[in-house]
Design an enzyme around this catalytic site. Sequence first.
Site, short mmCIF file in Angstrom:
data_model
loop_
_atom_site.label_atom_id
_atom_site.label_comp_id
_atom_site.label_asym_id
_atom_site.label_seq_id
_atom_site.Cartn_x
_atom_site.Cartn_y
_atom_site.Cartn_z
CB ALA B 63 4.54 22.06 3.53
CD GLU B 82 3.36 10.89 -0.03
OE1 GLU B 82 3.56 11.91 0.45
OE2 GLU B 82 3.65 10.46 -0.97
CG ASN B 90 12.19 15.52 -2.10
OD1 ASN B 90 12.57 14.46 -2.41
ND2 ASN B 90 11.83 16.50 -3.15
N GLY B 95 18.80 17.08 4.15
CA GLY B 95 19.86 17.09 4.97
C GLY B 95 19.70 17.82 6.19
N GLY B 96 18.64 18.13 6.86
CA GLY B 96 18.38 18.54 8.14
C GLY B 96 19.22 19.93 8.38
NE ARG B 344 22.18 24.67 -1.49
CZ ARG B 344 21.10 24.15 -0.76
NH1 ARG B 344 20.04 23.75 -1.37
NH2 ARG B 344 21.29 23.57 0.50
CD GLU B 485 11.04 21.26 -3.86
OE1 GLU B 485 11.48 20.79 -2.59
OE2 GLU B 485 11.64 21.03 -4.65
CB ILE B 501 13.39 23.53 7.05
CG1 ILE B 501 14.12 22.40 6.32
CG2 ILE B 501 12.67 23.24 8.49
CD1 ILE B 501 15.02 21.70 7.36
C1 LIG Z 1 18.33 15.25 -0.39
C2 LIG Z 1 17.61 16.64 -0.01
C3 LIG Z 1 18.29 17.72 1.03
C4 LIG Z 1 17.67 18.79 1.32
N1 LIG Z 1 18.21 19.46 2.27
C5 LIG Z 1 17.57 20.48 3.07
C6 LIG Z 1 18.26 21.28 4.11
O1 LIG Z 1 19.06 20.69 4.59
N2 LIG Z 1 17.60 22.25 4.46
C7 LIG Z 1 16.23 23.00 3.61
O2 LIG Z 1 15.73 23.83 4.28
N3 LIG Z 1 16.08 22.30 2.70
C8 LIG Z 1 16.57 21.09 2.18
N4 LIG Z 1 16.00 20.43 0.98
C9 LIG Z 1 14.74 20.96 0.57
C10 LIG Z 1 13.58 20.36 1.35
O3 LIG Z 1 13.70 19.41 1.98
C11 LIG Z 1 12.31 20.56 0.48
O4 LIG Z 1 12.08 21.62 -0.28
C12 LIG Z 1 11.06 20.22 1.23
O5 LIG Z 1 11.45 18.81 2.03
C13 LIG Z 1 9.68 20.20 0.52
O6 LIG Z 1 8.82 19.90 1.40
P1 LIG Z 1 7.29 19.91 1.04
O7 LIG Z 1 6.38 19.53 2.54
O8 LIG Z 1 6.84 20.95 0.22
O9 LIG Z 1 7.20 18.59 -0.01
P2 LIG Z 1 7.76 16.96 0.26
O10 LIG Z 1 8.40 16.84 1.52
O11 LIG Z 1 8.25 16.72 -1.02
O12 LIG Z 1 6.62 16.29 0.19
C14 LIG Z 1 5.49 16.47 -0.76
C15 LIG Z 1 4.73 14.98 -0.65
O13 LIG Z 1 3.60 15.11 -1.64
C16 LIG Z 1 3.67 13.73 -2.35
N5 LIG Z 1 2.91 14.00 -3.58
C17 LIG Z 1 3.31 14.64 -4.82
N6 LIG Z 1 2.15 14.62 -5.73
C18 LIG Z 1 1.18 13.81 -5.14
C19 LIG Z 1 0.21 13.31 -5.46
N7 LIG Z 1 -0.61 13.54 -6.81
N8 LIG Z 1 -0.91 12.57 -4.74
C20 LIG Z 1 -0.61 12.54 -3.21
N9 LIG Z 1 0.78 12.53 -2.89
C21 LIG Z 1 1.51 13.48 -3.68
C22 LIG Z 1 4.97 13.42 -2.68
O14 LIG Z 1 5.24 12.07 -2.68
C23 LIG Z 1 5.68 13.72 -1.30
O15 LIG Z 1 5.73 12.94 -0.30
C24 LIG Z 1 16.75 19.24 0.70
C25 LIG Z 1 15.80 18.50 -0.38
C26 LIG Z 1 16.48 17.31 -0.74
C27 LIG Z 1 15.70 16.46 -1.80
#
Ligand SMILES: Cc1cc2nc3c(=O)[nH]c(=O)nc-3n(C[C@H](O)[C@H](O)[C@H](O)COP(=O)(O)OP(=O)(O)OC[C@H]3O[C@@H](n4cnc5c(N)ncnc54)[C@H](O)[C@@H]3O)c2cc1C
Lengths: 166, 522
Positions: B63, B82, B90, B95-96, B344, B485, B501
């Site tokens: 995101a 970050e 995450n 899991g892609g 799930r 998320e 995703i």
């Molecule tokens: C193992 C695993 C497998 C998954 N497989 C799938 C899949 O196959 N398909 C699917 O659709 N979804 C899947 N999901 C869910 C999906 O990957 C997550 O919901 C998604 O990656 C979230 O993306 P995001 O950009 O919102 O946050 P994230 O990718 O979690 O990134 C948030 C970032 O913000 C950083 N952060 C947090 N607080 C702070 C702060 N105070 N200051 C600075 N940085 C900070 C964190 O360290 C992190 O790096 C999976 C999740 C996991 C854990």
Amino acid sequence: MKFPSIANKLVSLACALMVGACLLAAPKRLATAKPGQCKACHSDKPVLPKDHTDTKGLSLADCQGCHEKGSKTSLVGKLPLMHAHQMKGVTCTQCHGKGKPEAVDKAKCVSCHEQKALTEKTSKLKPQNPHESPHGYQEDCNLCHHQHTKSENFCATCHAFDFSTP
Amino acid sequence: MSEKKTGLTRRGFLGTSGAAILGGAVLSQGVLNAAPGKATDQDALPRKWDETFDVVVVGSGFAALAAAIEAKKAGSSVAVLEKMKTAGGNSIINGGIFAVAGSPLQAKMGIKDSPELMAQDMIKAGLGLNHPDLVKLICEKSVEAFDWTVNELGMKFQEGEMVQEGGHTVQRSIKLPNSSGAGLVLPELAKLKSLGVEPRTQTLVTKIYRDKDGRVKGVQVREGYAFPKADSGKVKNIKARRAVVLAHGGFSQDVAYRMIQDPKLTAKFESTNQPGATSEMWREASRIGCNLIQGDWIQVGPWASPDEKGFGLAPHFAQEAAAMYGLWLNAKTGKRFVDELANRKVRADAIMMLMNKGENCIAFADSYGVSRLTKGIMDKLIQRGVVKKYDTLEDVASAYSMPLDAFKETIAKYNKNIREGVRDDVKNSVTLPKEVKPVETAPYYVSRLLPKVHHCMGGIYTNTAAQAMDVSTDKPIPSLYAAGESTGGVHGAVRLGSCAITDCIVMGRVAGQNAAKEKPWG
Ligand SMILES: Cc1cc2nc3c(=O)[nH]c(=O)nc-3n(C[C@H](O)[C@H](O)[C@H](O)COP(=O)(O)OP(=O)(O)OC[C@H]3O[C@@H](n4cnc5c(N)ncnc54)[C@H](O)[C@@H]3O)c2cc1C
């Protein structure tokens, strides 16, 4: 897990004092130290056992004569890597430049440690070649291989991979 | 210590589940007193800003990176912050699988799908807690998100393979390269780098500055932060001339916060998440007046294994081989215990209930089932001892102390139903993958099932423009956007696999585009 808050102020003060104390006791990073001359930096506290051979003038290969790779006394993962560099004759200035020390980027590392060759070297490691991380982590050498603190197995953040990291 | 504890509880209550439950009462009073930006705890702005950017993005997952790319392309200067040593959160360990309704890959496989069907699936699993306007937007823009990965990021996808996660009525989940979220994060990072932006790692955001006029104007960070040392790094203030985008992800690894939301999820439950999936930005967003909704809907992934750490690789086998083309069994009875393609929550709840009675569950597939997996995954799973291989059904039964007769009968019944196309008692909540066959080709494969804490459905309440809404006024908080998320209301009670995703890319892009359009201040 604790995060900054007013209630943490005292703790942070205590930490700051402790970090300060540690810094005072930290070994000197003497650019002029000769390989094998442990005492040049570690003058306050001896780092070798009492009856250890005098290391003055020894090279890394000499150390490995006793501390054989793969043996119980192997030095892999036990010494911050700059020691190995130093003892192979790669001194501070070769990475950090003369004058004010510069940050070292990956280009510097791979100018000696060719990445393809490294990847090949670890290709037999089980259960995963750490230099072929699907997450692309091999692009940042310093995630695992630290120079001034002990190296770490960064994969272990999420996986139970048992690597000893040089 | 106790002081801190009380502080957390109060915030957790007012900021999240409290607000959700008492919604009506709290809201009407809030609206009566509404003044723009009447947030509870505003901060004086710092005297001096150390740095200035048009758009400041918190996080570096799907995101955040999508938002940063869009904002930068629209001409804004952008900082991506970050806290961890590596970018990707995450997202880079994910899991892609990526849900797209009506993709060209589906068309080639003759799979009929539509945004309406995807929305229907999401809302059904989400128990109607999903905000329909958000769901609609994400489903409608899912093909556009897919096109963006191809045209903008230069990604290529393998044709002829598709995953069906539980709760989806058709196969609509596209496999990312490498079967990992890294297959999408790395191209996002490369794109961003080509635009001249790189995430600033080890930069913890500690504060969001919301001024008296209600507008968000910048953030406070600790540069050089060493997770998890809260007081490490140097404090700096970064001004956001146009906007701040929150994309800090979920809190699955934060036991204290997660137990405030759902007391069942104690420390004994492992998580699939990266260690930095913690709550500090959730608390901070609450503090400055965001409305955090549905925080107690925390997903536990049913397909994980006790024989490896975290998410690992077991879910690929348990879902893409065993759930799609095999069976999940209660080892005590030798019988199926759940619809393997149910959502799930249904599956994780079923396993946890059995485990609480001392009964264990396994995922079971035959050679045909595992032939459907991405190449290379099975070798690793076997090597790591996470999936075990057996030559006969007898060997399987004896390895898991499963009653052989009952086990054989379960398989015979399942195979008969598959052959005759009888839908009773077969995975009947969804359309079965076309390629399903009777399970009868040795050798056989098994993984043990252990649910792990996986995903936070709740979070910051946003509108379809990705603006974060004010808890007091129900109006957008000026200059504050959120995506991924860290937000709530998209997935409702249960997120369908592969929809995160889609949500992150669609809403991340919207957030970035709109953030860049804000008028600069000062
Ligand atoms: C193992 C695993 C497998 C998954 N497989 C799938 C899949 O196959 N398909 C699917 O659709 N979804 C899947 N999901 C869910 C999906 O990957 C997550 O919901 C998604 O990656 C979230 O993306 P995001 O950009 O919102 O946050 P994230 O990718 O979690 O990134 C948030 C970032 O913000 C950083 N952060 C947090 N607080 C702070 C702060 N105070 N200051 C600075 N940085 C900070 C964190 O360290 C992190 O790096 C999976 C999740 C996991 C854990």
